[in-house]
Design a protein around this motif. Structure first.
Motif, PDB file in Angstrom:
ATOM      1  N   ILE A   1     -27.776 -10.283   3.896  1.00 44.17           N
ATOM      2  CA  ILE A   1     -26.464  -9.329   3.758  1.00 44.17           C
ATOM      3  C   ILE A   1     -24.957 -10.359   3.982  1.00 44.17           C
ATOM      4  CG2 ILE A   1     -25.643  -7.717   5.353  1.00 44.17           C
ATOM      5  CD1 ILE A   1     -27.896  -7.350   4.332  1.00 44.17           C
ATOM      6  N   THR A   2     -25.857 -11.890   4.629  1.00 41.22           N
ATOM      7  CA  THR A   2     -24.145 -12.399   5.405  1.00 41.22           C
ATOM      8  C   THR A   2     -23.724 -13.016   3.907  1.00 41.22           C
ATOM      9  OG1 THR A   2     -24.403 -13.094   7.063  1.00 41.22           O
ATOM     10  CG2 THR A   2     -23.266 -14.466   6.167  1.00 41.22           C
TER      11      THR A   2
ATOM     12  N   MET B   1     -22.259  -5.168   7.189  1.00 37.27           N
ATOM     13  CA  MET B   1     -23.824  -5.431   8.386  1.00 37.27           C
ATOM     14  C   MET B   1     -23.907  -4.270   8.953  1.00 37.27           C
ATOM     15  SD  MET B   1     -23.519  -8.897   8.358  1.00 37.27           S
ATOM     16  CE  MET B   1     -23.504  -9.272   9.762  1.00 37.27           C
TER      17      MET B   1
ATOM     18  N   LEU C   1     -36.246 -11.656   9.990  1.00 37.85           N
ATOM     19  CA  LEU C   1     -35.169 -11.541  10.466  1.00 37.85           C
ATOM     20  C   LEU C   1     -34.016 -12.115   9.328  1.00 37.85           C
ATOM     21  CD1 LEU C   1     -33.830  -9.331  12.482  1.00 37.85           C
ATOM     22  CD2 LEU C   1     -33.690 -10.905  14.043  1.00 37.85           C
ATOM     23  N   TYR C   2     -34.389 -13.489   9.665  1.00 36.21           N
ATOM     24  CA  TYR C   2     -33.182 -14.043   9.412  1.00 36.21           C
ATOM     25  C   TYR C   2     -33.008 -14.584   7.955  1.00 36.21           C
ATOM     26  CZ  TYR C   2     -34.396 -16.585  13.940  1.00 36.21           C
ATOM     27  OH  TYR C   2     -34.721 -16.201  15.325  1.00 36.21           O
TER      28      TYR C   2
ATOM     29  N   THR D   1     -30.921 -11.159   6.919  1.00 39.05           N
ATOM     30  CA  THR D   1     -29.559 -11.628   8.031  1.00 39.05           C
ATOM     31  C   THR D   1     -28.760 -12.617   6.811  1.00 39.05           C
ATOM     32  OG1 THR D   1     -30.528 -11.441  10.225  1.00 39.05           O
ATOM     33  CG2 THR D   1     -28.254 -12.561   9.805  1.00 39.05           C
TER      34      THR D   1
ATOM     35  N   ASP E   1     -26.621  -2.935   7.748  1.00 43.44           N
ATOM     36  CA  ASP E   1     -28.110  -3.342   7.445  1.00 43.44           C
ATOM     37  C   ASP E   1     -28.113  -4.341   8.780  1.00 43.44           C
ATOM     38  OD1 ASP E   1     -27.765  -2.897   4.762  1.00 43.44           O
ATOM     39  OD2 ASP E   1     -27.173  -4.364   4.351  1.00 43.44           O
ATOM     40  N   VAL E   2     -27.965  -4.933   9.351  1.00 49.23           N
ATOM     41  CA  VAL E   2     -28.015  -6.403  10.304  1.00 49.23           C
ATOM     42  C   VAL E   2     -28.033  -5.018  12.189  1.00 49.23           C
ATOM     43  CG1 VAL E   2     -27.606  -7.934  11.725  1.00 49.23           C
ATOM     44  CG2 VAL E   2     -27.437  -8.082   9.488  1.00 49.23           C
TER      45      VAL E   2
ATOM     46  N   GLU F   1     -39.471 -13.020  17.229  1.00 53.36           N
ATOM     47  CA  GLU F   1     -38.682 -12.284  15.748  1.00 53.36           C
ATOM     48  C   GLU F   1     -38.635 -13.254  15.141  1.00 53.36           C
ATOM     49  OE1 GLU F   1     -36.100 -15.240  18.513  1.00 53.36           O
ATOM     50  OE2 GLU F   1     -35.833 -12.983  18.644  1.00 53.36           O
TER      51      GLU F   1
ATOM     52  N   SER G   1     -28.782 -15.252  -2.386  1.00 54.82           N
ATOM     53  CA  SER G   1     -28.898 -13.518  -0.958  1.00 54.82           C
ATOM     54  C   SER G   1     -29.918 -12.962  -1.615  1.00 54.82           C
ATOM     55  CB  SER G   1     -27.443 -13.312  -1.257  1.00 54.82           C
ATOM     56  OG  SER G   1     -26.637 -13.906  -0.785  1.00 54.82           O
TER      57      SER G   1
ATOM     58  N   SER H   1     -30.879   0.076   4.624  1.00 58.63           N
ATOM     59  CA  SER H   1     -31.687  -1.926   4.563  1.00 58.63           C
ATOM     60  C   SER H   1     -32.442  -1.513   3.106  1.00 58.63           C
ATOM     61  CB  SER H   1     -32.290  -1.483   5.829  1.00 58.63           C
ATOM     62  OG  SER H   1     -30.977  -1.267   7.407  1.00 58.63           O
TER      63      SER H   1
END
Length: 159
Positions: A144-145, A110, A137-138, A141, A112-113, A133, A24, A74
């Motif tokens: 954060i996940t 979440m 972005l991926y 995400t 942030d997303v 995108e 992460s 973020s």
């Protein structure tokens, strides 16, 4: 008799939490620095925007409230969360209060997303602008996940 619990050997949350925090952190750096969105105006003009670029542009143009919200929630919040989760996983932060903070941080993961989604929605309202995108972005995400899952692993480790 030696204590061989996963908590003693690999920290609170175990090896899975440690790997998720590491992956992460790498994804977070990539998500913050690489382009997150590409905008096309009138088919000819394209711009790629990273989260840091958008924040800097907002602050430079005097939109301080939105710029500070994005900066805090973020950029700084996920970095701080990754550092804190690393400390708890490594055993540097101990006790009940550490787990309470992990639980509190997990509830805000979440946002942030959500902020990134608001930016996409806001920019996509203009029909002269197309938004695509980008890998940032991926990465963002995924970061954060991963932090959210590792937070859950650490909070649920009762050992």
């Amino acid at each position: 008799m030696a204590d061989t619990s996963i908590s003693r050997t690999h920290g609170r949350g175990g090896v899975a939490a440690r790997l998720l925090i590491l992956v992460s952190a790498v994804c977070l750096a990539a998500g913050l620095l690489s382009p997150m969105l590409e905008t096309r105006r009138l088919i000819f003009f394209t711009d790629a925007h990273s989260l840091i670029d958008v924040t800097r542009a907002l602050l430079e143009t005097g939109q301080y409230l939105l710029g500070l919200v994005i900066l805090v929630f973020s950029i700084l919040f996920p970095i701080g969360k990754a550092i804190y989760l690393s400390a708890v996983n490594a055993g540097w932060a101990r006790g009940r209060s550490a787990l309470v903070w992990v639980d509190r941080l997990g509830k805000w993961s979440m946002i942030d997303v959500f902020i990134a989604a608001i930016i996409v929605f806001t920019l996509s309202g203009d029909r002269a602008i197309q938004i695509f995108e980008q890998p940032g972005l991926y990465f963002f995400t995924a970061a954060i996940t991963g932090l959210m899952i590792s937070s859950g692993l650490i909070a649920n480790d009762r050992a």
